[in-house]
Write a protein that holds these residues in place. Structure first.
Motif, PDB file in Angstrom:
ATOM      1  N   GLY A 173       0.800  -1.220   0.000  1.00 22.15           N
ATOM      2  CA  GLY A 173       0.000   0.000   0.000  1.00 22.15           C
ATOM      3  C   GLY A 173       0.826   1.259   0.000  1.00 22.15           C
ATOM      4  O   GLY A 173       1.897   1.319  -0.617  1.00 22.15           O
ATOM      5  N   ARG A 174       0.350   2.275   0.736  1.00 22.63           N
ATOM      6  CA  ARG A 174       0.978   3.601   0.705  1.00 22.63           C
ATOM      7  C   ARG A 174       2.135   3.744   1.687  1.00 22.63           C
ATOM      8  O   ARG A 174       2.734   4.807   1.765  1.00 22.63           O
ATOM      9  CB  ARG A 174      -0.070   4.675   0.990  1.00 22.63           C
ATOM     10  N   SER A 175       2.451   2.703   2.431  1.00 18.59           N
ATOM     11  CA  SER A 175       3.544   2.789   3.398  1.00 18.59           C
ATOM     12  C   SER A 175       4.263   1.448   3.450  1.00 18.59           C
ATOM     13  O   SER A 175       3.913   0.503   2.737  1.00 18.59           O
ATOM     14  CB  SER A 175       3.000   3.164   4.783  1.00 18.59           C
ATOM     15  N   ALA A 176       5.274   1.340   4.314  1.00 19.50           N
ATOM     16  CA  ALA A 176       6.050   0.108   4.415  1.00 19.50           C
ATOM     17  C   ALA A 176       5.203  -1.024   4.999  1.00 19.50           C
ATOM     18  O   ALA A 176       4.341  -0.801   5.840  1.00 19.50           O
ATOM     19  CB  ALA A 176       7.285   0.343   5.274  1.00 19.50           C
ATOM     20  N   GLY A 177       5.473  -2.238   4.522  1.00 18.72           N
ATOM     21  CA  GLY A 177       4.762  -3.404   5.011  1.00 18.72           C
ATOM     22  C   GLY A 177       3.898  -4.024   3.933  1.00 18.72           C
ATOM     23  O   GLY A 177       3.529  -3.358   2.952  1.00 18.72           O
ATOM     24  N   VAL A 178       3.584  -5.306   4.090  1.00 15.57           N
ATOM     25  CA  VAL A 178       2.717  -5.997   3.137  1.00 15.57           C
ATOM     26  C   VAL A 178       1.616  -6.743   3.883  1.00 15.57           C
ATOM     27  O   VAL A 178       1.765  -7.085   5.056  1.00 15.57           O
ATOM     28  CB  VAL A 178       3.494  -7.007   2.252  1.00 15.57           C
ATOM     29  N   THR A 179       0.527  -6.964   3.180  1.00 17.15           N
ATOM     30  CA  THR A 179      -0.526  -7.859   3.640  1.00 17.15           C
ATOM     31  C   THR A 179      -0.456  -9.110   2.779  1.00 17.15           C
ATOM     32  O   THR A 179      -0.349  -9.010   1.556  1.00 17.15           O
ATOM     33  CB  THR A 179      -1.904  -7.198   3.477  1.00 17.15           C
ATOM     34  N   SER A 180      -0.482 -10.290   3.408  1.00 18.05           N
ATOM     35  CA  SER A 180      -0.437 -11.533   2.639  1.00 18.05           C
ATOM     36  C   SER A 180      -1.678 -12.360   2.950  1.00 18.05           C
ATOM     37  O   SER A 180      -2.065 -12.503   4.108  1.00 18.05           O
ATOM     38  CB  SER A 180       0.834 -12.326   2.956  1.00 18.05           C
ATOM     39  N   ILE A 181      -2.299 -12.897   1.908  1.00 19.63           N
ATOM     40  CA  ILE A 181      -3.598 -13.568   2.030  1.00 19.63           C
ATOM     41  C   ILE A 181      -3.632 -14.827   1.156  1.00 19.63           C
ATOM     42  O   ILE A 181      -3.089 -14.824   0.045  1.00 19.63           O
ATOM     43  CB  ILE A 181      -4.745 -12.627   1.589  1.00 19.63           C
ATOM     44  N   ARG A 182      -4.291 -15.867   1.650  1.00 17.88           N
ATOM     45  CA  ARG A 182      -4.633 -17.021   0.819  1.00 17.88           C
ATOM     46  C   ARG A 182      -6.146 -17.059   0.663  1.00 17.88           C
ATOM     47  O   ARG A 182      -6.875 -17.096   1.651  1.00 17.88           O
ATOM     48  CB  ARG A 182      -4.151 -18.329   1.443  1.00 17.88           C
ATOM     49  N   GLN A 183      -6.619 -17.036  -0.563  1.00 17.50           N
ATOM     50  CA  GLN A 183      -8.049 -17.101  -0.847  1.00 17.50           C
ATOM     51  C   GLN A 183      -8.401 -18.519  -1.263  1.00 17.50           C
ATOM     52  O   GLN A 183      -7.771 -19.100  -2.146  1.00 17.50           O
ATOM     53  CB  GLN A 183      -8.415 -16.114  -1.955  1.00 17.50           C
ATOM     54  N   THR A 184      -9.407 -19.118  -0.616  1.00 14.07           N
ATOM     55  CA  THR A 184      -9.760 -20.503  -0.894  1.00 14.07           C
ATOM     56  C   THR A 184     -11.248 -20.642  -1.221  1.00 14.07           C
ATOM     57  O   THR A 184     -12.012 -19.677  -1.135  1.00 14.07           O
ATOM     58  CB  THR A 184      -9.445 -21.414   0.322  1.00 14.07           C
ATOM     59  N   ARG A 185     -11.643 -21.856  -1.551  1.00 18.50           N
ATOM     60  CA  ARG A 185     -13.053 -22.185  -1.773  1.00 18.50           C
ATOM     61  C   ARG A 185     -13.614 -23.040  -0.643  1.00 18.50           C
ATOM     62  O   ARG A 185     -14.700 -23.596  -0.750  1.00 18.50           O
ATOM     63  CB  ARG A 185     -13.213 -22.892  -3.119  1.00 18.50           C
ATOM     64  N   PHE A 186     -12.858 -23.159   0.444  1.00 16.09           N
ATOM     65  CA  PHE A 186     -13.345 -23.905   1.606  1.00 16.09           C
ATOM     66  C   PHE A 186     -14.407 -23.093   2.340  1.00 16.09           C
ATOM     67  O   PHE A 186     -14.400 -21.862   2.315  1.00 16.09           O
ATOM     68  CB  PHE A 186     -12.193 -24.206   2.575  1.00 16.09           C
ATOM     69  N   ARG A 187     -15.300 -23.809   3.019  1.00 11.28           N
ATOM     70  CA  ARG A 187     -16.313 -23.171   3.854  1.00 11.28           C
ATOM     71  C   ARG A 187     -16.327 -23.828   5.229  1.00 11.28           C
ATOM     72  O   ARG A 187     -15.935 -24.990   5.399  1.00 11.28           O
ATOM     73  CB  ARG A 187     -17.703 -23.281   3.213  1.00 11.28           C
ATOM     74  N   TRP A 188     -16.790 -23.076   6.206  1.00 14.62           N
ATOM     75  CA  TRP A 188     -16.944 -23.574   7.565  1.00 14.62           C
ATOM     76  C   TRP A 188     -17.986 -24.702   7.569  1.00 14.62           C
ATOM     77  O   TRP A 188     -19.066 -24.574   7.006  1.00 14.62           O
ATOM     78  CB  TRP A 188     -17.375 -22.426   8.462  1.00 14.62           C
ATOM     79  N   LEU A 189     -17.638 -25.817   8.224  1.00 14.66           N
ATOM     80  CA  LEU A 189     -18.513 -26.993   8.209  1.00 14.66           C
ATOM     81  C   LEU A 189     -19.204 -27.229   9.551  1.00 14.66           C
ATOM     82  O   LEU A 189     -20.000 -28.174   9.669  1.00 14.66           O
ATOM     83  CB  LEU A 189     -17.697 -28.241   7.837  1.00 14.66           C
ATOM     84  N   GLY A 190     -18.915 -26.375  10.538  1.00  7.79           N
ATOM     85  CA  GLY A 190     -19.500 -26.568  11.854  1.00  7.79           C
ATOM     86  C   GLY A 190     -20.814 -25.827  12.041  1.00  7.79           C
ATOM     87  O   GLY A 190     -21.540 -25.535  11.081  1.00  7.79           O
ATOM     88  N   GLU A 191     -21.112 -25.509  13.296  1.00  2.51           N
ATOM     89  CA  GLU A 191     -22.338 -24.798  13.630  1.00  2.51           C
ATOM     90  C   GLU A 191     -22.329 -23.387  13.026  1.00  2.51           C
ATOM     91  O   GLU A 191     -21.266 -22.783  12.880  1.00  2.51           O
ATOM     92  CB  GLU A 191     -22.500 -24.704  15.149  1.00  2.51           C
ATOM     93  N   PRO A 192     -23.492 -22.846  12.690  1.00  5.10           N
ATOM     94  CA  PRO A 192     -23.556 -21.479  12.123  1.00  5.10           C
ATOM     95  C   PRO A 192     -23.103 -20.447  13.150  1.00  5.10           C
ATOM     96  O   PRO A 192     -23.087 -20.718  14.351  1.00  5.10           O
ATOM     97  CB  PRO A 192     -25.030 -21.313  11.760  1.00  5.10           C
ATOM     98  N   PRO A 193     -22.739 -19.243  12.696  1.00  2.32           N
ATOM     99  CA  PRO A 193     -22.262 -18.203  13.625  1.00  2.32           C
ATOM    100  C   PRO A 193     -23.326 -17.798  14.633  1.00  2.32           C
ATOM    101  O   PRO A 193     -24.512 -17.734  14.314  1.00  2.32           O
ATOM    102  CB  PRO A 193     -21.903 -17.042  12.690  1.00  2.32           C
ATOM    103  N   GLU A 194     -22.853 -17.517  15.862  1.00  2.20           N
ATOM    104  CA  GLU A 194     -23.768 -17.121  16.933  1.00  2.20           C
ATOM    105  C   GLU A 194     -23.643 -15.633  17.270  1.00  2.20           C
ATOM    106  O   GLU A 194     -24.527 -15.071  17.895  1.00  2.20           O
ATOM    107  CB  GLU A 194     -23.488 -17.949  18.186  1.00  2.20           C
ATOM    108  N   ARG A 195     -22.550 -15.008  16.862  1.00  2.00           N
ATOM    109  CA  ARG A 195     -22.353 -13.591  17.165  1.00  2.00           C
ATOM    110  C   ARG A 195     -21.602 -12.921  16.019  1.00  2.00           C
ATOM    111  O   ARG A 195     -21.127 -13.588  15.097  1.00  2.00           O
ATOM    112  CB  ARG A 195     -21.594 -13.412  18.479  1.00  2.00           C
ATOM    113  N   ASP A 196     -21.504 -11.593  16.111  1.00  2.68           N
ATOM    114  CA  ASP A 196     -20.942 -10.816  15.002  1.00  2.68           C
ATOM    115  C   ASP A 196     -19.499 -11.198  14.708  1.00  2.68           C
ATOM    116  O   ASP A 196     -19.069 -11.178  13.560  1.00  2.68           O
ATOM    117  CB  ASP A 196     -21.039  -9.317  15.331  1.00  2.68           C
ATOM    118  N   GLY A 197     -18.716 -11.542  15.729  1.00  2.00           N
ATOM    119  CA  GLY A 197     -17.314 -11.897  15.534  1.00  2.00           C
ATOM    120  C   GLY A 197     -17.116 -13.185  14.761  1.00  2.00           C
ATOM    121  O   GLY A 197     -15.989 -13.513  14.376  1.00  2.00           O
ATOM    122  N   GLU A 198     -18.202 -13.938  14.524  1.00  3.27           N
ATOM    123  CA  GLU A 198     -18.107 -15.195  13.790  1.00  3.27           C
ATOM    124  C   GLU A 198     -18.679 -15.093  12.379  1.00  3.27           C
ATOM    125  O   GLU A 198     -18.988 -16.111  11.746  1.00  3.27           O
ATOM    126  CB  GLU A 198     -18.837 -16.305  14.559  1.00  3.27           C
TER     127      GLU A 198
END
Length: 408
Positions: free
Chosen positions: A299-324
């Motif tokens: 971006g506009r300053s020092a440092g990088v963001t590194s990400i892996r994008q996948t097609r996996f999905r969560w297989l457990g219980e659905p989210p119960e709160r906003d943080g999930e």
């Protein structure tokens, strides 16, 4: 004999600044020709520049004079870069004037409890001026690790464990849920993540490009470029040069030195200090069915963001709160690379990026083709109400569906 990418760049830079003598000198030294040949060649380059990059010459006022070498030299010229610097100095002067005005004027004390308007406005003005100066100044250089153990990013994989099996085990673990729920984007050094990188690297090492693919070879060099967000000197002279946008002048440079892939991007059309300036480099598109890509953002300053994008999905219980909320979407994992570095600056009058990615951690192997694509994003398009309309780009190379093939 041909000009190298850096020699061409330096000639263009000299012509944009109005330094025709310097451009002729660079051409003569590079091509070992006489003055007349160099002058004619530079005139042709200048004519092409005015067609392909007219914005650099829009505000020029030139008065030709002949120097001792018989070359017409502009006496007065205002290039795009000069204009940018001039506007910066004008902004600086206006800020000082605002500060002086508020220091000598009264206030009505209605801004913040215990603080008057003059104090708040003075602090804001000083902060804005400091940010401008910091962005325009030449940034510090990033030092890369001298040696990196493979144990940092690899691990033994149990027999029969596939990329898919390892990933499903990872996202089903309590440690992973805690990390995602906390919004933790730091580097993931877990055993499962290192095993996932190992399997991905093994698959990458056996990859074969389609028969119809055009493969671009990345230059190998011996000297590391200085990682400071400034493209200058001869540090990128031998790099592979790719024009991402003829109209905007956006140019990408790639070279491999030792265990590192170095990337630079010059964006002459990006002259605003703020905004959403970002260089994104994508790897491994199409390598595995469940892997979309791995990428870094600078971006506009020092440092990088590194990400892996996948097609996996969560297989457990659905989210119960906003943080999930992450459980509702396909999995994207942050903190992917520890050995990736980058920075950018405006010290040349426009945005320039530089980055380095460790080949081993990224799973890029000598002599083995890999997929690669690039996006250079600028400020978004906004409507009259300053609401976001759409993303805007200064250049691109390949795409997720049609990536380019590279090899070193």
């Amino acid at each position: 004999m041909h000009l190298t990418s850096l020699q061409s760049y330096n000639i263009e830079k000299a012509l944009i600044k109005g330094h025709k003598i310097e451009a002729v000198r660079i051409y003569r030294e590079a091509m070992k020709c006489d003055l007349a040949q160099a002058k004619n060649a530079v005139e042709k380059i200048l004519a092409e520049l005015k067609i392909n990059k007219p914005w650099y010459f829009k505000n020029q006022v030139t008065e030709s004079v002949q120097n001792d070498s018989g070359i017409d030299e502009p006496r007065k010229q205002f290039s795009g870069i000069s204009l940018g610097i001039g506007l910066f100095l004008l902004f600086d002067a206006l800020v000082v004037a605002v500060i002086a005005y508020h220091l000598t004027s009264g206030d009505d004390g209605r801004n913040e409890p215990g603080r008057n308007v003059t104090e708040v406005q003075r602090e804001r003005a000083l902060r804005e001026r400091s940010e401008q100066r910091a962005t325009m100044a030449r940034p510090g250089s990033i030092s890369l690790p001298v040696s990196i153990s493979e144990e940092k990013y690899t691990a033994a994989v149990p027999e029969g464990k596939s990329f898919r099996a390892l990933y499903e085990e990872k996202i089903g673990s309590q440690a992973y849920s805690r990390r995602k729920n906390a919004g933790d984007t730091r580097y993931d050094d877990s055993l499962l993540e290192r095993q996932i990188k190992t399997v991905r690297s093994q698959r990458s090492a056996s990859r074969v490009a389609p028969p119809s693919a055009l493969i671009t070879r990345i230059a190998r060099e011996f000297d590391q470029p200085e990682l400071d967000g400034v493209i200058d000197g001869d540090e990128w002279e031998g790099a592979t040069r790719i024009v991402l946008s003829e109209g905007e002048g956006t140019t990408l440079y790639l070279q491999v030195v030792g265990d590192w892939l170095f990337v630079a991007c010059d964006t002459p059309a990006e002259v605003t200090v703020g905004g959403f300036d970002q260089l994104r480099l994508y790897f491994h598109a199409g390598l595995l069915k469940k892997l979309v890509n791995e990428r870094i953002h600078v971006g506009r300053s020092a440092g990088v963001t590194s990400i892996r994008q996948t097609r996996f999905r969560w297989l457990g219980e659905p989210p119960e709160r906003d943080g999930e909320r992450w459980k509702q979407y396909r999995i994207n994992d942050w903190g992917l690379y520890q050995q990736a570095f980058g920075t950018s600056s405006m010290s040349s009058g426009h945005r320039q990026y530089e980055a380095a990615v460790h080949l081993g951690e990224a799973g890029l192997h000598a002599g083995i083709p890999f997929t690669f694509y690039v996006e250079v994003e600028t400020d978004p398009l906004r409507n009259e109400q300053d609401k976001f309309v759409e993303r805007q780009y200064l250049g691109a190379y390949g795409s997720e569906r049609s990536p380019e093939w590279m090899v070193y």
